[in-house]
Enzyme design. Structure first.
Site, PDB file in Angstrom:
ATOM      1  N   ASN A 137       4.678  -1.442 -21.391  1.00 50.37           N
ATOM      2  CA  ASN A 137       3.529  -1.892 -21.572  1.00 50.37           C
ATOM      3  C   ASN A 137       3.113  -2.680 -20.372  1.00 50.37           C
ATOM      4  O   ASN A 137       2.000  -2.947 -19.894  1.00 50.37           O
ATOM      5  CB  ASN A 137       3.150  -2.995 -22.845  1.00 50.37           C
ATOM      6  CG  ASN A 137       4.169  -4.027 -22.856  1.00 50.37           C
ATOM      7  OD1 ASN A 137       5.175  -3.987 -22.358  1.00 50.37           O
ATOM      8  ND2 ASN A 137       3.954  -5.106 -23.921  1.00 50.37           N
ATOM      9  N   GLU A 191      13.402 -10.721 -25.717  1.00 53.06           N
ATOM     10  CA  GLU A 191      11.830 -10.827 -25.744  1.00 53.06           C
ATOM     11  C   GLU A 191      11.243  -9.936 -26.684  1.00 53.06           C
ATOM     12  O   GLU A 191      10.943  -8.800 -26.374  1.00 53.06           O
ATOM     13  CB  GLU A 191      11.063 -10.966 -24.374  1.00 53.06           C
ATOM     14  CG  GLU A 191       9.875 -11.790 -24.406  1.00 53.06           C
ATOM     15  CD  GLU A 191       8.635 -10.887 -24.484  1.00 53.06           C
ATOM     16  OE1 GLU A 191       8.199 -10.637 -25.729  1.00 53.06           O
ATOM     17  OE2 GLU A 191       8.255 -10.426 -23.614  1.00 53.06           O
ATOM     18  N   CYS A 226       3.131  -8.193 -26.417  1.00 51.30           N
ATOM     19  CA  CYS A 226       3.631  -8.881 -27.584  1.00 51.30           C
ATOM     20  C   CYS A 226       2.673 -10.285 -27.886  1.00 51.30           C
ATOM     21  O   CYS A 226       3.297 -10.959 -28.895  1.00 51.30           O
ATOM     22  CB  CYS A 226       4.962  -9.496 -27.184  1.00 51.30           C
ATOM     23  SG  CYS A 226       5.863  -7.892 -26.567  1.00 51.30           S
ATOM     24  N   GLU A 269      11.988 -16.564 -20.459  1.00 51.49           N
ATOM     25  CA  GLU A 269      11.751 -15.911 -18.930  1.00 51.49           C
ATOM     26  C   GLU A 269      10.709 -16.609 -18.354  1.00 51.49           C
ATOM     27  O   GLU A 269       9.813 -17.584 -18.883  1.00 51.49           O
ATOM     28  CB  GLU A 269      11.162 -14.536 -19.213  1.00 51.49           C
ATOM     29  CG  GLU A 269      12.051 -13.699 -19.835  1.00 51.49           C
ATOM     30  CD  GLU A 269      11.893 -12.300 -19.824  1.00 51.49           C
ATOM     31  OE1 GLU A 269      10.815 -11.898 -20.191  1.00 51.49           O
ATOM     32  OE2 GLU A 269      12.796 -11.472 -19.405  1.00 51.49           O
TER      33      GLU A 269
HETATM   34  C1  SIN Z   1       4.576  -8.640 -23.224  1.00 48.12           C
HETATM   35  O1  SIN Z   1       3.876  -8.104 -23.828  1.00 48.12           O
HETATM   36  O2  SIN Z   1       6.113  -8.560 -23.585  1.00 48.12           O
HETATM   37  C2  SIN Z   1       4.536  -9.544 -21.927  1.00 48.12           C
HETATM   38  C3  SIN Z   1       3.187  -9.989 -22.098  1.00 48.12           C
HETATM   39  C4  SIN Z   1       2.939 -11.023 -20.656  1.00 48.12           C
HETATM   40  O3  SIN Z   1       3.766 -11.013 -19.991  1.00 48.12           O
HETATM   41  O4  SIN Z   1       1.756 -11.563 -20.625  1.00 48.12           O
END
Ligand code: SIN
Length: 489
Positions: free
Chosen positions: A158, A256, A290, A464
């Protein structure tokens, strides 16, 4: 692959010990454009033997890389950052072609990805230990920081660039070496970043990348005692599998994983800010993040006005091929993703949800799913408990603060949460009551290089970004000096 100003950025090979290689087996896998279904190119289908070669290269490169000064490593990272920004247009084109997101979003992701490289170059310069008051005057106790060692980095489709840099920039800054396994759906962005890392002066063996399918590569990475740390972004199911596989070699883990973010709008919220935040959070990357708002929880008193304004914003979205002018919603990554989002809508409608608004445009086909705003959502619907990972915005009503907090926390996940209020006292109460690793107050945007990103409960382990991000790649060593002469005991 589309026309690139720098065609050398499009590579169809793995990178092991400073050499671009095919898989030892010579097998390849196809990579598809999610907007058209066409094959963009192929990458080596690396197996356990290729992965072990990459691990050996990372291990051989470790002593020299960790001996370099933090500043020497940072200078290389800063060159990599500058090269990424100079290649933004090409890197974005590669990303849109393999991942589908609109070009403007892909460009924004390249800048986001580069921001981690710059941030961790500087964090590497600031790594420091400490000394501890000793139990006797002839002793000294010092704590120093050392790199963890060889790290395995497994990244999702993604954010094909940002998830690479968010992991390997802190690893390299800390003095670790890495073996990357990018998603087999979006390997070309990762490979292009490694081309630039090589140009920036990252020595052979410090960064290795093996393309291919997850089972063989993941199995070799987790089984290896040489790999001291694994960092993974992806589903909770795969995260817990990797954790089990890493148990025998007792690796450090950063995981994550999935989320089910609540996005709460209280009656006293600034409605325009809440609509803008909900659009940014829900529809970024077509809902495939996510941290996407998965459940919009809206208080009775503001419900109808909020839904009307959000409906207008949803109707203004433009779905299409991410390379098209004005497109704001691309395809989902593959047919399975489109089927899941569609099934969530069908299930919700069957249980009483209503379609309040949807984006205009031709018939969705292939991997495209039309963005939709649903009202009258209830906790028995699949989209209340599962991550939709698509452009579906369900609105749940609530009466009071206690109900909102209970609904928000009623999930095994604990990644991101958001709420909108102008009541100072409620801001503290709700912020503290939400059981999530990240809380956004009056904003739908919480991901940035300077803040720790990560979750609790089924959303994983570790952080992170931020100051915390580099700690994941460092060990503390306690150094006890005893029997020092000339000090009274
Ligand atoms: C993710 O969807 O794992 C990362 C989203 C983000 O860094 O904004």
């Amino acid at each position: 692959m589309p026309d690139l100003q720098d065609s050398a950025l499009f590579v169809q090979a793995a990178f092991i010990d400073g050499e671009w290689r095919n898989a030892a087996s010579n097998r390849t896998i196809d990579v598809h454009d999610p907007a058209t279904g066409r094959v963009i190119g192929t990458v080596p289908d690396c197996d356990a033997a290729d992965t072990e070669a990459a691990i050996a290269a990372a291990n051989a490169a470790l002593p020299a890389w960790k001996k370099r000064t933090a500043d020497e490593r940072a200078v290389i990272l800063e060159r990599w950052h500058d090269l990424m920004l100079a290649s933004t247009a090409d890197l974005a084109r590669i990303m849109t072609t393999e991942q589908g997101k609109p070009l403007a979003e892909a460009e924004a992701e390249i800048r986001y990805a580069a921001s981690f490289v710059k941030w961790f170059a500087n964090e590497g310069r600031r790594v420091s230990g400490h000394d501890i008051p000793a139990p006797t005057s002839d002793r000294r106790v010092l704590v120093s920081k050392e790199p963890v060692g060889v790290c395995a980095i497994i990244t999702p489709w993604n954010f094909p660039a940002a998830m690479i840099t968010r992991k390997i920039a802190p690893a390299l800054a800390a003095g670790c070496t890495v073996v990357i396994k990018p998603s087999d759906l979006t390997p070309f962005s990762a490979l292009a970043l490694v081309v630039l890392a090589e140009r920036a002066g990252v020595p052979a063996g410090v960064v290795n990348i093996v393309s291919g399918l997850p089972e063989a590569i993941g199995g070799a990475l987790t089984a290896s005692p040489v790999v001291r740390k694994l960092s993974f972004t992806g589903s909770t199911r795969v995260g817990s599998l990797l954790m089990r596989q890493s148990a025998d070699t007792l690796k450090r883990l950063s995981l994550e994983l999935g989320g089910n973010a609540p996005f709460i709008i209280f009656d006293d919220a600034d409605i325009e800010a809440a609509v803008a935040g909900a659009m940014a959070s829900k529809f970024r990357n077509a809902g495939q993040t996510c941290v996407c708002a998965n459940r919009l929880l809206v208080q009775d008193g503001i419900h109808d006005r909020f839904v009307a304004r959000l409906g207008e914003a949803v109707r203004a979205l433009r779905m299409g091929d991410g390379r098209g002018a004005g497109v704001t919603i691309g395809p989902l990554i593959n047919a399975a993703a489109a089927a899941k989002a569609t099934a969530h809508v069908e299930d919700a409608l069957a249980r009483g949800a209503l379609v309040m608004a949807s984006a205009p445009g031709g018939d969705p086909h292939g991997n495209f799913v039309r963005p939709v705003l649903l009202t009258e959502a209830t906790p028995d619907m699949r989209l209340a408990s599962e991550e939709t990972f698509g452009p579906v915005a369900p609105v749940f009503r609530f009466r009071d603060e206690a109900e909102a907090v209970a609904l928000a926390n009623a999930t095994p996940f604990g990644l991101a949460s958001y709420f909108y209020t102008n009541d100072l006292h409620r801001a503290w109460r709700v912020g503290e009551a939400l059981e999530f690793g990240m809380v956004g107050l009056n904003t739908g945007s919480i991901a940035m290089e300077m803040a720790p990103f990560g979750g609790i409960k089924a959303s994983g382990l570790g952080r992170e970004g931020g100051r915390e991000g580099i700690e994941e790649y460092l060990e503390s060593k306690a150094f006890h000096w005893a029997g020092l002469k000339g000090f009274s005991t």
